[in-house]
Design a protein around this motif. Structure first.
Motif, mmCIF file in Angstrom:
data_model
loop_
_atom_site.group_PDB
_atom_site.id
_atom_site.type_symbol
_atom_site.label_atom_id
_atom_site.label_comp_id
_atom_site.label_asym_id
_atom_site.label_seq_id
_atom_site.Cartn_x
_atom_site.Cartn_y
_atom_site.Cartn_z
ATOM 1 N N TYR A 1 0.834 -1.200 0.000
ATOM 2 C CA TYR A 1 0.000 0.000 0.000
ATOM 3 C C TYR A 1 0.876 1.259 0.000
ATOM 4 O O TYR A 1 0.631 2.193 -0.766
ATOM 5 N N ASN A 2 1.904 1.283 0.849
ATOM 6 C CA ASN A 2 2.791 2.447 0.920
ATOM 7 C C ASN A 2 3.562 2.659 -0.371
ATOM 8 O O ASN A 2 3.742 3.794 -0.822
ATOM 9 N N VAL A 3 4.019 1.589 -0.984
ATOM 10 C CA VAL A 3 4.806 1.707 -2.216
ATOM 11 C C VAL A 3 3.900 2.063 -3.395
ATOM 12 O O VAL A 3 4.265 2.878 -4.242
ATOM 13 N N TYR B 1 5.604 6.041 1.149
ATOM 14 C CA TYR B 1 6.864 5.780 1.852
ATOM 15 C C TYR B 1 7.757 7.012 1.893
ATOM 16 O O TYR B 1 8.616 7.129 2.759
ATOM 17 N N MET B 2 7.554 7.970 0.987
ATOM 18 C CA MET B 2 8.417 9.150 0.963
ATOM 19 C C MET B 2 7.807 10.334 1.714
ATOM 20 O O MET B 2 8.383 11.414 1.730
ATOM 21 N N LEU B 3 6.641 10.136 2.348
ATOM 22 C CA LEU B 3 6.008 11.205 3.103
ATOM 23 C C LEU B 3 6.380 11.108 4.585
ATOM 24 O O LEU B 3 6.776 10.061 5.072
ATOM 25 N N ASP B 4 6.208 12.231 5.278
ATOM 26 C CA ASP B 4 6.384 12.225 6.728
ATOM 27 C C ASP B 4 5.230 11.489 7.370
ATOM 28 O O ASP B 4 4.212 11.217 6.744
ATOM 29 N N TRP B 5 5.366 11.194 8.671
ATOM 30 C CA TRP B 5 4.335 10.432 9.369
ATOM 31 C C TRP B 5 3.010 11.183 9.390
ATOM 32 O O TRP B 5 1.962 10.582 9.233
ATOM 33 N N THR C 1 -2.582 11.958 7.429
ATOM 34 C CA THR C 1 -3.598 12.782 6.782
ATOM 35 C C THR C 1 -4.151 12.101 5.540
ATOM 36 O O THR C 1 -5.368 12.073 5.327
ATOM 37 N N PHE C 2 -3.286 11.540 4.724
ATOM 38 C CA PHE C 2 -3.718 10.836 3.524
ATOM 39 C C PHE C 2 -4.611 9.655 3.890
ATOM 40 O O PHE C 2 -5.664 9.443 3.267
ATOM 41 N N ASN C 3 -4.227 8.892 4.902
ATOM 42 C CA ASN C 3 -5.021 7.736 5.312
ATOM 43 C C ASN C 3 -6.385 8.156 5.856
ATOM 44 O O ASN C 3 -7.386 7.483 5.599
ATOM 45 N N ILE C 4 -6.449 9.268 6.572
ATOM 46 C CA ILE C 4 -7.728 9.765 7.078
ATOM 47 C C ILE C 4 -8.635 10.171 5.921
ATOM 48 O O ILE C 4 -9.834 9.850 5.917
ATOM 49 N N VAL D 1 -12.276 8.473 5.092
ATOM 50 C CA VAL D 1 -13.499 9.276 4.996
ATOM 51 C C VAL D 1 -14.165 9.072 3.638
ATOM 52 O O VAL D 1 -15.392 8.901 3.559
ATOM 53 N N LEU D 2 -13.388 9.059 2.574
ATOM 54 C CA LEU D 2 -13.964 8.832 1.245
ATOM 55 C C LEU D 2 -14.580 7.445 1.134
ATOM 56 O O LEU D 2 -15.649 7.280 0.528
ATOM 57 N N MET D 3 -13.935 6.452 1.707
ATOM 58 C CA MET D 3 -14.497 5.099 1.676
ATOM 59 C C MET D 3 -15.803 5.031 2.468
ATOM 60 O O MET D 3 -16.725 4.310 2.068
ATOM 61 N N CYS D 4 -15.903 5.770 3.564
ATOM 62 C CA CYS D 4 -17.155 5.807 4.329
ATOM 63 C C CYS D 4 -18.275 6.434 3.512
ATOM 64 O O CYS D 4 -19.410 5.937 3.525
ATOM 65 N N PHE D 5 -17.982 7.516 2.793
ATOM 66 C CA PHE D 5 -18.990 8.129 1.936
ATOM 67 C C PHE D 5 -19.442 7.174 0.834
ATOM 68 O O PHE D 5 -20.630 7.067 0.544
ATOM 69 N N VAL D 6 -18.507 6.497 0.219
ATOM 70 C CA VAL D 6 -18.853 5.557 -0.843
ATOM 71 C C VAL D 6 -19.681 4.406 -0.288
ATOM 72 O O VAL D 6 -20.691 4.003 -0.886
ATOM 73 N N LEU D 7 -19.301 3.872 0.847
ATOM 74 C CA LEU D 7 -20.051 2.783 1.463
ATOM 75 C C LEU D 7 -21.467 3.226 1.818
ATOM 76 O O LEU D 7 -22.434 2.490 1.594
ATOM 77 N N ARG D 8 -21.593 4.433 2.345
ATOM 78 C CA ARG D 8 -22.920 4.954 2.673
ATOM 79 C C ARG D 8 -23.771 5.117 1.421
ATOM 80 O O ARG D 8 -24.960 4.775 1.422
#
Length: 52
Positions: free
Chosen positions: A11-13, A18-22, A27-30, A34-41
């Motif tokens: 997933y990171n690669v 892998y080249m982003l800060d923690w 932030t990207f994962n959040i 959130v987008l997956m929750c909207f799509v699921l809804r």
């Protein structure tokens, strides 16, 4: 490296995380969650309205 660690690494690669800060990775994962929750809804409402 077990199966879960391999999937997280893939997933990171794949998305270049892998080249982003923690905090940027978090932030990207959040945003993805959130987008997956909207799509699921939307999908569940679609099935309730038109399929069942």
């Amino acid at each position: 490296m077990n199966w879960i660690q391999r999937k997280i690494y893939l997933y990171n690669v794949t998305f270049g995380l892998y080249m982003l800060d923690w905090w940027e990775r978090c932030t990207f994962n959040i945003v993805v969650i959130v987008l997956m929750c909207f799509v699921l809804r939307y999908v569940t409402q679609f099935f309730k309205r038109y399929v069942w």
